[in-house]
Design a protein around this motif. Structure first.
Motif, short mmCIF file in Angstrom:
data_model
loop_
_atom_site.label_atom_id
_atom_site.label_comp_id
_atom_site.label_asym_id
_atom_site.label_seq_id
_atom_site.Cartn_x
_atom_site.Cartn_y
_atom_site.Cartn_z
N SER A 1 0.84 -1.20 0.00
CA SER A 1 0.00 0.00 0.00
C SER A 1 0.87 1.24 0.00
CB SER A 1 -0.92 -0.01 1.24
OG SER A 1 -1.67 1.18 1.31
N PRO A 2 1.23 1.75 -1.19
CA PRO A 2 2.06 2.96 -1.27
C PRO A 2 1.35 4.16 -0.64
CG PRO A 2 1.95 1.83 -3.38
CD PRO A 2 0.92 1.20 -2.50
N ALA A 3 2.11 5.14 -0.26
CA ALA A 3 1.55 6.33 0.40
C ALA A 3 1.03 7.34 -0.61
CB ALA A 3 2.64 6.98 1.27
N ASP A 4 0.13 8.20 -0.08
CA ASP A 4 -0.35 9.40 -0.78
C ASP A 4 -1.26 9.12 -1.99
OD1 ASP A 4 1.02 11.11 1.01
OD2 ASP A 4 2.87 10.86 -0.16
N LEU A 5 -1.88 7.97 -2.03
CA LEU A 5 -2.89 7.71 -3.06
C LEU A 5 -4.22 8.31 -2.60
CD1 LEU A 5 -2.05 3.96 -3.85
CD2 LEU A 5 -1.40 5.97 -5.20
N ASN A 6 -4.90 8.98 -3.51
CA ASN A 6 -6.13 9.71 -3.16
C ASN A 6 -7.26 8.75 -2.78
OD1 ASN A 6 -7.93 11.77 -2.79
ND2 ASN A 6 -8.26 12.16 -4.98
N VAL A 7 -7.78 8.93 -1.58
CA VAL A 7 -8.90 8.11 -1.10
C VAL A 7 -10.20 8.90 -1.12
CG1 VAL A 7 -9.86 6.86 0.88
CG2 VAL A 7 -7.42 6.67 0.33
N GLY A 8 -10.18 10.15 -0.63
CA GLY A 8 -11.39 10.96 -0.61
C GLY A 8 -11.25 12.14 0.33
N VAL B 1 -15.73 9.23 5.11
CA VAL B 1 -14.93 9.77 4.01
C VAL B 1 -15.66 9.56 2.68
CG1 VAL B 1 -12.74 9.64 2.77
CG2 VAL B 1 -12.80 9.29 5.26
N LYS B 2 -15.92 10.67 2.00
CA LYS B 2 -16.54 10.59 0.67
C LYS B 2 -15.51 10.09 -0.34
CE LYS B 2 -18.77 13.35 -2.94
NZ LYS B 2 -19.18 14.72 -3.34
N PRO B 3 -15.79 9.01 -1.07
CA PRO B 3 -14.81 8.46 -2.01
C PRO B 3 -14.45 9.45 -3.12
CG PRO B 3 -16.58 6.89 -1.61
CD PRO B 3 -17.02 8.20 -1.02
N ALA B 4 -13.17 9.47 -3.48
CA ALA B 4 -12.73 10.28 -4.62
C ALA B 4 -13.08 9.58 -5.92
CB ALA B 4 -11.22 10.51 -4.54
N GLY B 5 -13.09 8.25 -5.90
CA GLY B 5 -13.43 7.47 -7.10
C GLY B 5 -14.92 7.21 -7.21
N GLN B 6 -15.40 7.14 -8.45
CA GLN B 6 -16.80 6.82 -8.71
C GLN B 6 -16.93 5.32 -8.98
OE1 GLN B 6 -19.33 9.07 -8.46
NE2 GLN B 6 -17.76 10.55 -7.83
N PHE B 7 -17.82 4.66 -8.25
CA PHE B 7 -17.95 3.21 -8.35
C PHE B 7 -19.02 2.76 -9.34
CE2 PHE B 7 -15.75 3.83 -4.42
CZ PHE B 7 -14.98 2.69 -4.23
N SER B 8 -19.82 3.68 -9.84
CA SER B 8 -20.98 3.29 -10.66
C SER B 8 -20.59 2.74 -12.02
CB SER B 8 -21.92 4.48 -10.84
OG SER B 8 -21.23 5.56 -11.45
N ASN B 9 -19.53 3.28 -12.64
CA ASN B 9 -19.17 2.87 -13.99
C ASN B 9 -17.66 2.75 -14.11
OD1 ASN B 9 -19.30 2.27 -16.75
ND2 ASN B 9 -19.25 4.43 -17.33
N MET B 10 -17.13 1.62 -13.69
CA MET B 10 -15.68 1.40 -13.76
C MET B 10 -15.36 0.49 -14.94
SD MET B 10 -14.46 1.12 -9.78
CE MET B 10 -15.57 -0.22 -9.32
N GLN B 11 -14.75 1.05 -15.95
CA GLN B 11 -14.35 0.28 -17.13
C GLN B 11 -12.83 0.03 -17.16
OE1 GLN B 11 -16.03 1.58 -20.91
NE2 GLN B 11 -17.54 2.82 -19.83
N PHE B 12 -12.09 1.00 -16.63
CA PHE B 12 -10.63 0.92 -16.60
C PHE B 12 -10.14 1.10 -15.16
CE2 PHE B 12 -12.12 3.00 -20.49
CZ PHE B 12 -11.73 2.06 -21.44
#
Length: 283
Positions: free
Chosen positions: A238-245, A263-274
């Motif tokens: 688990s490298p440091a400083d990866l954006n979580v939210g 914590v509000k997620p920085a990533g959107q989970f609804s449509n993950m293609q990549f």
């Protein structure tokens, strides 16, 4: 029902034609001689005219029906053509929507890639995301042959979304942070600023608030809404400083419940293609 005798009809038609010809000849002769038509010519003309009207009725009827049928077929063909055009437009619209969604996902992936220049990372495609485990797991098209290992962090749509929990030769299973099940590998995070940080673990997900739950916080430091949350780099792959939210709220510590930060997620989970699998930070 009595059958129609077409032979008799034909014979009658021939007789009428002959009679009509005779009447025409007689009338022409009388016209030349400036005499009034004979009684026989008048009778024949009237008879032929009457019979002609009688015979003309069914022919006119069928002619009108054939004309109506022609109009109907033309209308049907026009409707069929319009239906094909509508279907094509609908298909084109679906293709455009699909292309727009894919283009948006690619732009998001490119933007995320540009923020990960300090990490050894591997891009992957999401190939399986079952509806009955939509919030729990997904499968990507990278595995042991790509040097992936268990517990590696996975990012998509701008933020951390999960961990690799199973590695096959060419595919890997990713446990998502939105799962309502116990996380197989908790992710260590840093809250607050780098100068005055606090540390904790993502241990759950609150679906009502659409927020990660961070517990086992290392200090009583007060947080503000909007404070950044990133990986701390203190555990495993688990490298440091990866954006979580970012922080949106918290539940204070009580006798029976540990302090919880949402914590509000920085990533959107609804449509993950990549997705990107983060192997390690670059020195």
């Amino acid at each position: 029902m009595k059958k129609i005798n077409f032979s008799k009809i034909i014979i009658m038609a021939l007789i009428m034609m002959i009679a009509a010809c005779i009447a025409i000849l007689v009338s022409a002769q009388h016209y030349k001689e400036k005499r009034s038509p004979s009684a026989m010519s008048v009778v024949i003309n009237e008879s032929v005219g009457g019979i002609d009207r009688v015979i003309g009725v069914p022919f006119n009827f069928f002619q009108n029906k054939l004309s109506d049928l022609g109009h109907f077929m033309a209308t049907y063909e026009q409707n069929a053509s319009l239906s094909k055009q509508v279907t094509k437009l609908s298909d084109d619209s679906s293709d455009v929507s699909s292309l727009k969604a894919e283009n948006k996902a690619l732009k998001s992936a490119l933007a995320l890639q540009n923020t990960l220049t300090n990490y050894d990372k591997l891009s992957a495609n999401v190939i399986v995301r079952s509806p009955n485990a939509w919030n729990d797991t997904m499968t990507i098209d990278k595995g042991k042959s790509d040097d992936l290992a268990q517990d590696m962090i996975v990012m998509s749509n701008g933020g951390v979304v999960g961990r690799v929990v199973q590695v096959n030769q060419t595919t890997s299973k990713v446990a998502l942070l939105t799962s309502d099940k116990a996380l197989e590998s908790k992710i260590p995070v840093r809250l607050g600023t780098a100068e005055n940080p606090a540390f904790g673990l993502i241990t759950g997900y609150d679906a009502q608030q659409n927020a990660f739950i961070v517990t086992q916080i290392s200090s009583d430091l007060k947080f503000n809404k909007g404070d950044a949350v990133v990986t701390s780099g203190l555990g495993g792959n688990s490298p440091a400083d990866l954006n979580v939210g970012e922080i949106i709220g918290e539940k204070p510590n009580t006798k029976s419940v540990d302090r919880e930060v949402y914590v509000k997620p920085a990533g959107q989970f609804s449509n993950m293609q990549f997705a990107f699998v983060i192997k390690r930070g670059l020195q």
